[in-house]
Design a protein around this motif. Structure first.
Motif, mmCIF file in Angstrom:
data_model
loop_
_atom_site.group_PDB
_atom_site.id
_atom_site.type_symbol
_atom_site.label_atom_id
_atom_site.label_comp_id
_atom_site.label_asym_id
_atom_site.label_seq_id
_atom_site.Cartn_x
_atom_site.Cartn_y
_atom_site.Cartn_z
ATOM 1 N N ASN A 1 0.835 -1.202 0.000
ATOM 2 C CA ASN A 1 0.000 0.000 0.000
ATOM 3 C C ASN A 1 0.872 1.255 0.000
ATOM 4 O O ASN A 1 0.557 2.246 -0.682
ATOM 5 C CB ASN A 1 -0.928 0.004 1.215
ATOM 6 C CG ASN A 1 -2.092 0.953 1.044
ATOM 7 O OD1 ASN A 1 -2.766 0.960 0.020
ATOM 8 N ND2 ASN A 1 -2.329 1.792 2.035
ATOM 9 N N GLU A 2 1.963 1.234 0.744
ATOM 10 C CA GLU A 2 2.885 2.365 0.754
ATOM 11 C C GLU A 2 3.527 2.538 -0.616
ATOM 12 O O GLU A 2 3.698 3.663 -1.097
ATOM 13 C CB GLU A 2 3.961 2.160 1.828
ATOM 14 C CG GLU A 2 3.419 2.248 3.252
ATOM 15 C CD GLU A 2 4.477 1.961 4.302
ATOM 16 O OE1 GLU A 2 5.591 1.529 3.911
ATOM 17 O OE2 GLU A 2 4.196 2.170 5.495
ATOM 18 N N ALA B 1 0.949 4.027 -3.035
ATOM 19 C CA ALA B 1 0.760 5.460 -2.811
ATOM 20 C C ALA B 1 1.950 6.273 -3.302
ATOM 21 O O ALA B 1 1.796 7.438 -3.691
ATOM 22 C CB ALA B 1 0.517 5.726 -1.328
ATOM 23 N N THR C 1 -3.217 8.101 -5.777
ATOM 24 C CA THR C 1 -4.279 7.268 -5.199
ATOM 25 C C THR C 1 -5.566 8.046 -4.963
ATOM 26 O O THR C 1 -6.598 7.464 -4.665
ATOM 27 C CB THR C 1 -3.817 6.666 -3.856
ATOM 28 O OG1 THR C 1 -3.458 7.734 -2.969
ATOM 29 C CG2 THR C 1 -2.606 5.765 -4.064
ATOM 30 N N GLN D 1 -3.492 3.944 -11.764
ATOM 31 C CA GLN D 1 -3.821 2.975 -10.722
ATOM 32 C C GLN D 1 -3.999 1.585 -11.330
ATOM 33 O O GLN D 1 -3.499 0.588 -10.798
ATOM 34 C CB GLN D 1 -5.098 3.396 -9.995
ATOM 35 C CG GLN D 1 -4.964 4.639 -9.137
ATOM 36 C CD GLN D 1 -6.263 4.988 -8.418
ATOM 37 O OE1 GLN D 1 -7.165 4.162 -8.319
ATOM 38 N NE2 GLN D 1 -6.359 6.213 -7.920
ATOM 39 N N PHE E 1 -8.191 -4.383 -4.021
ATOM 40 C CA PHE E 1 -8.131 -2.959 -3.717
ATOM 41 C C PHE E 1 -9.511 -2.458 -3.305
ATOM 42 O O PHE E 1 -10.532 -3.009 -3.720
ATOM 43 C CB PHE E 1 -7.640 -2.164 -4.932
ATOM 44 C CG PHE E 1 -6.209 -2.438 -5.294
ATOM 45 C CD1 PHE E 1 -5.207 -1.572 -4.893
ATOM 46 C CD2 PHE E 1 -5.863 -3.566 -6.029
ATOM 47 C CE1 PHE E 1 -3.877 -1.830 -5.218
ATOM 48 C CE2 PHE E 1 -4.544 -3.831 -6.356
ATOM 49 C CZ PHE E 1 -3.550 -2.954 -5.953
ATOM 50 N N THR F 1 -7.931 5.258 -3.114
ATOM 51 C CA THR F 1 -7.799 3.833 -3.413
ATOM 52 C C THR F 1 -6.674 3.242 -2.574
ATOM 53 O O THR F 1 -5.592 3.819 -2.486
ATOM 54 C CB THR F 1 -7.504 3.617 -4.904
ATOM 55 O OG1 THR F 1 -8.510 4.275 -5.685
ATOM 56 C CG2 THR F 1 -7.489 2.133 -5.250
ATOM 57 N N GLU F 2 -6.948 2.088 -1.959
ATOM 58 C CA GLU F 2 -5.958 1.448 -1.091
ATOM 59 C C GLU F 2 -5.920 -0.053 -1.326
ATOM 60 O O GLU F 2 -6.902 -0.653 -1.769
ATOM 61 C CB GLU F 2 -6.295 1.700 0.390
ATOM 62 C CG GLU F 2 -6.249 3.145 0.813
ATOM 63 C CD GLU F 2 -6.583 3.322 2.280
ATOM 64 O OE1 GLU F 2 -6.908 2.301 2.935
ATOM 65 O OE2 GLU F 2 -6.536 4.458 2.772
ATOM 66 N N SER G 1 -6.289 -3.681 -0.043
ATOM 67 C CA SER G 1 -7.143 -4.177 1.035
ATOM 68 C C SER G 1 -6.893 -5.633 1.415
ATOM 69 O O SER G 1 -7.293 -6.073 2.487
ATOM 70 C CB SER G 1 -8.623 -4.016 0.658
ATOM 71 O OG SER G 1 -8.942 -4.794 -0.488
#
Length: 209
Positions: free
Chosen positions: A56-57, A60, A65, A87, A99, A166-167, A169
């Motif tokens: 996730n880092e 980003a 994001t 993305q 995601f 957006t991340e 998940s």
């Protein structure tokens, strides 16, 4: 004596029934957190949790994001579509990963309306990701924070608050690489491929010389 024993047993039974009526077995409903501790422990022990955080880092750091919207709108403009395209390109490199898109609004309007608007925005981003080749089975747009998490606290219209984020998940169920816990291979896969390509080019160049 027998009469006293009968009265004692009867009183005990009534107390037991009273206790059961106050909180019978199974009366406490799951509030959605049951099993979270076990799940978290499993993710930590298998390395999945760290992988999600690290990826996730990285997500980003490499792509935008956040997507912003006009006032009271869930329509994607050119800048938004370009961000979503980037993305999608990142997501395509990690087919094992799921995601989630979170929808947000500014503080103008009621909470109920803004929550629905935030969800529409999240769904618009998911639809655009799908148009860019990402399977909907890997995408979630079911969470909307509405107006509850503004970046800038103001009662006036604020574009920075009208956004989706957006991340990473989690993982696609039954994905072989993930089930085998080969997370290092997944996260370094493209690094290895790029290194091989660079080496090949350098080798070819030295032979030509």
């Amino acid at each position: 004596m027998r009469g006293t024993l009968k009265l004692t047993f009867a009183a005990t039974a009534l107390l037991a029934l009273g206790a059961c009526s106050e909180q019978p077995a199974g009366s406490t409903l799951d509030n959605g957190t049951f099993g979270n501790a076990t799940m978290n422990n499993t993710l930590v022990q298998t390395g999945q949790l760290n992988y999600v955080i690290d990826l996730n880092e990285r997500f980003a750091a490499q792509v935008p994001t956040t997507v912003n919207f006009e006032f009271n709108s869930a329509i994607l403009d050119g800048v938004a579509r370009d961000a979503i395209r980037k993305q999608a390109h990142f997501m395509a490199q990690f087919p094992e990963v799921r995601f989630r898109v979170y929808g947000h609004t500014d503080l103008v309007g009621s909470n109920a309306y803004n929550k629905a608007l935030g969800l529409r925005r999240a769904k618009a981003v998911v639809a655009e990701l799908a148009r860019n080749g990402i399977s909907r089975s890997r995408l979630e747009a079911m969470v909307s924070y509405g107006e509850t998490q503004p970046l800038i606290v103001t009662q006036h219209p604020e574009r920075k608050n009208r956004r989706t984020v957006t991340e990473v998940s989690g993982f696609v169920e039954n994905e072989k690489l993930v089930m085998d816990s080969r997370y290092a291979e997944i996260i370094h896969r493209d690094y290895v491929e790029s290194a091989v390509s660079t080496t090949s080019i350098e080798t070819t160049g030295s032979i030509d010389e």
